[in-house]
Enzyme design. Structure first.
Site, mmCIF file in Angstrom:
data_model
loop_
_atom_site.group_PDB
_atom_site.id
_atom_site.type_symbol
_atom_site.label_atom_id
_atom_site.label_comp_id
_atom_site.label_asym_id
_atom_site.label_seq_id
_atom_site.Cartn_x
_atom_site.Cartn_y
_atom_site.Cartn_z
ATOM 1 N N HIS A 1 43.335 52.590 57.836
ATOM 2 C CA HIS A 1 42.989 51.549 58.825
ATOM 3 C C HIS A 1 44.268 51.049 59.510
ATOM 4 O O HIS A 1 44.294 50.846 60.720
ATOM 5 C CB HIS A 1 42.256 50.408 58.126
ATOM 6 C CG HIS A 1 41.841 49.314 59.051
ATOM 7 N ND1 HIS A 1 40.826 49.451 59.976
ATOM 8 C CD2 HIS A 1 42.329 48.065 59.225
ATOM 9 C CE1 HIS A 1 40.708 48.331 60.669
ATOM 10 N NE2 HIS A 1 41.611 47.469 60.231
ATOM 11 N N ASP B 1 44.093 39.475 62.944
ATOM 12 C CA ASP B 1 43.162 38.588 62.248
ATOM 13 C C ASP B 1 43.501 38.392 60.765
ATOM 14 O O ASP B 1 42.791 37.662 60.066
ATOM 15 C CB ASP B 1 41.707 39.068 62.427
ATOM 16 C CG ASP B 1 41.510 40.541 62.161
ATOM 17 O OD1 ASP B 1 42.508 41.284 62.092
ATOM 18 O OD2 ASP B 1 40.357 40.975 62.034
ATOM 19 N N HIS B 2 44.576 39.034 60.303
ATOM 20 C CA HIS B 2 44.992 38.865 58.900
ATOM 21 C C HIS B 2 46.464 38.492 58.769
ATOM 22 O O HIS B 2 46.869 37.950 57.740
ATOM 23 C CB HIS B 2 44.708 40.145 58.108
ATOM 24 C CG HIS B 2 43.311 40.637 58.308
ATOM 25 N ND1 HIS B 2 42.229 39.982 57.772
ATOM 26 C CD2 HIS B 2 42.806 41.649 59.048
ATOM 27 C CE1 HIS B 2 41.111 40.595 58.157
ATOM 28 N NE2 HIS B 2 41.428 41.602 58.930
ATOM 29 N N HIS C 1 37.606 40.822 54.964
ATOM 30 C CA HIS C 1 36.504 40.164 55.684
ATOM 31 C C HIS C 1 35.398 39.810 54.678
ATOM 32 O O HIS C 1 35.079 40.617 53.803
ATOM 33 C CB HIS C 1 35.902 41.077 56.756
ATOM 34 C CG HIS C 1 36.811 41.298 57.927
ATOM 35 N ND1 HIS C 1 36.857 40.453 59.010
ATOM 36 C CD2 HIS C 1 37.713 42.270 58.182
ATOM 37 C CE1 HIS C 1 37.751 40.899 59.886
ATOM 38 N NE2 HIS C 1 38.287 42.004 59.403
ATOM 39 N N HIS D 1 47.091 43.480 61.081
ATOM 40 C CA HIS D 1 46.353 43.209 62.317
ATOM 41 C C HIS D 1 46.303 41.700 62.555
ATOM 42 O O HIS D 1 46.471 40.907 61.625
ATOM 43 C CB HIS D 1 44.930 43.784 62.237
ATOM 44 C CG HIS D 1 44.872 45.258 62.507
ATOM 45 N ND1 HIS D 1 43.833 46.059 62.080
ATOM 46 C CD2 HIS D 1 45.740 46.074 63.165
ATOM 47 C CE1 HIS D 1 44.058 47.312 62.482
ATOM 48 N NE2 HIS D 1 45.199 47.345 63.136
ATOM 49 N N HIS E 1 46.614 43.639 55.626
ATOM 50 C CA HIS E 1 47.140 44.541 56.659
ATOM 51 C C HIS E 1 47.550 43.738 57.890
ATOM 52 O O HIS E 1 47.101 42.604 58.087
ATOM 53 C CB HIS E 1 46.181 45.672 56.973
ATOM 54 C CG HIS E 1 44.884 45.273 57.608
ATOM 55 N ND1 HIS E 1 43.857 44.665 56.921
ATOM 56 C CD2 HIS E 1 44.448 45.397 58.890
ATOM 57 C CE1 HIS E 1 42.834 44.456 57.742
ATOM 58 N NE2 HIS E 1 43.166 44.867 58.954
ATOM 59 N N TYR F 1 39.395 55.918 66.568
ATOM 60 C CA TYR F 1 40.337 56.526 65.625
ATOM 61 C C TYR F 1 40.083 58.040 65.627
ATOM 62 O O TYR F 1 38.946 58.481 65.464
ATOM 63 C CB TYR F 1 40.121 55.993 64.198
ATOM 64 C CG TYR F 1 40.838 54.695 63.870
ATOM 65 C CD1 TYR F 1 41.258 53.818 64.858
ATOM 66 C CD2 TYR F 1 41.081 54.351 62.544
ATOM 67 C CE1 TYR F 1 41.904 52.627 64.530
ATOM 68 C CE2 TYR F 1 41.726 53.166 62.205
ATOM 69 C CZ TYR F 1 42.137 52.299 63.200
ATOM 70 O OH TYR F 1 42.764 51.129 62.863
#
Ligand SMILES: [Zn+2]
Length: 286
Positions: free
Chosen positions: A173, A101-102, A239, A99, A97, A205
Site C-alpha cells: 500500500h 490521513d495517518h 481505519h 499517507h 503508513h 495501482y
C-alpha cells in the site's frame, strides 16, 4: 458514532474517490469527531470517526500510533486529555503508513507532546517530504513534513517502559507500510494485538507489467505471508472500517478479541489481491 456505512471497502472507496477528486479530498473522509473508547487494558482509540489513532499506556509514559490528518491532531490531543492524561506524557509516536490521513497530524502532535517519532526507512522518507513523491499520489495530498527521530526495521522491537511493540514491514500500500504487534490484556486474559497499516490496492495501482513501483506485487505477497502468520487476537488497523470498530466498541473491549475475524479479513484480502494480480497479468499479456 462511527458511521457504520463505511465498512472495509466503503472506507477505501471513499478515500480513493477523494483522491481522484481534489475538491472532495478537502472533505477528508473518515475525519468526523469521535470520543475515545477502550480496546484493552491501557489501550484506547483516540482517533477520528474512521481514521485511527491509538493511545497505549506504559509505566514510562504514553505511545501514540498514527496521527490522522493535520486537522485531526487537535482532536487527538483533546481525546488524550479526555482520558485524563496530559499530552506531554506521550513519549513515542509511531506510524502505520505515511499517507496524509495517518501521518498528516504527526508534525503537530510531535510539537505538542515533544515525543520521538519512529518510522520505517521508506515511509520515514515520505513523511520527511510531507507525503510528496509518493509512488502513486505523486506530489498531491501533501501534509506538514516531519523527520523521524529513528528508523525501524522488520522485526524490530520498540520498547517504552513495560510495553514492547514489534514492527513488521508489510509494504505494498506504501513502500514502508508498517504493521505493529504487541501484547495486551483484555478481561484478565493475555492477548496479542495487531495494528494493520493497510492492505488496500488503490484503484490505479499497477501490479503487473510496468508495476507502480518495482516489486509491488512481490511486496503484497510477502506482506500477506506476514499478516496471515502473525499472532492476531485483537485485530486493529489504520481505519475503523477494516475491523468493524463501531460494532465492537458498542459491545465493549471483549468484542475486540476476534482472531477469527482477523483470519477471515486476511484470507479474503489475499483472495482479492490474487484475483486482481491475475486480472492485471492477463491484461498486460494481451
Ligand atoms: Zn493509505
Amino acid at each position: 458514532m462511527i458511521r457504520k456505512s463505511f465498512g472495509i471497502l466503503g472506507a477505501a472507496v471513499l478515500w480513493a474517490a477523494a483522491f481522484a477528486c481534489p475538491a472532495a479530498a478537502q472533505q477528508e473522509p473518515g475525519n468526523g469527531p469521535m470520543k475515545p473508547f477502550a480496546i484493552a487494558d491501557g489501550v484506547w482509540w483516540v482517533g477520528a470517526s474512521d481514521v485511527a489513532s491509538y493511545l497505549i499506556q506504559t509505566n514510562k509514559g504514553l505511545i501514540l500510533v498514527d496521527g490522522g490528518y493535520e486537522s485531526t491532531a487537535p482532536r487527538i490531543l483533546d481525546n488524550i486529555r479526555r482520558l485524563g492524561f496530559d499530552p506531554t506524557q506521550v513519549k513515542l509516536i509511531l506510524n502505520s503508513h505515511a499517507h496524509l490521513d495517518h501521518a498528516g497530524g504527526i508534525a503537530a502532535l510531535k510539537a505538542a507532546t515533544g515525543a520521538k517519532v519512529l518510522a520505517s526507512a521508506e515511509d520515514g522518507k515520505l513523511m520527511a517530504r510531507g507525503g510528496k513523491g509518493d509512488f502513486y499520489l505523486g506530489d498531491k495530498y501533501g501534509y506538514p513534513p516531519v523527520k523521524p527521530d529513528g528508523t525501524v526495521r522488520d522485526g524490530q522491537k520498540v520498547k517504552l517502559g513495560n510495553v514492547t511493540l514489534t514492527a513488521r514491514l508489510t509494504p505494498g500500500h506504501t513502500r514502508g507500510c508498517t504493521t505493529w504487534t504487541f501484547p495486551v490484556t483484555v478481561a484478565g486474559q493475555a492477548r496479542q494485538a495487531l495494528i494493520m497499516c493497510s492492505n488496500t490496492i488503490l484503484p490505479g495501482y499497477k501490479l503487473a507489467g510496468a508495476e507502480s513501483y518495482p516489486g509491488i506485487a512481490a511486496d503484497f505477497e510477502k506482506s500477506y505471508r506476514i499478516w496471515r502468520a502473525a499472532p492476531c487476537d485483537v485485530f486493529l488497523a489504520s481505519h475503523a472500517g477494516f475491523f468493524r470498530a463501531a460494532d465492537k466498541a458498542a459491545k465493549g473491549p471483549e468484542a475486540f478479541v476476534d482472531p477469527e475475524g482477523c483470519k477471515a479479513f486476511f484470507d479474503k484480502g489475499y483472495g482479492i489481491f490474487r484475483a486482481e494480480l491475475a486480472r492485471q497479468q492477463a491484461a498486460a499479456g494481451r
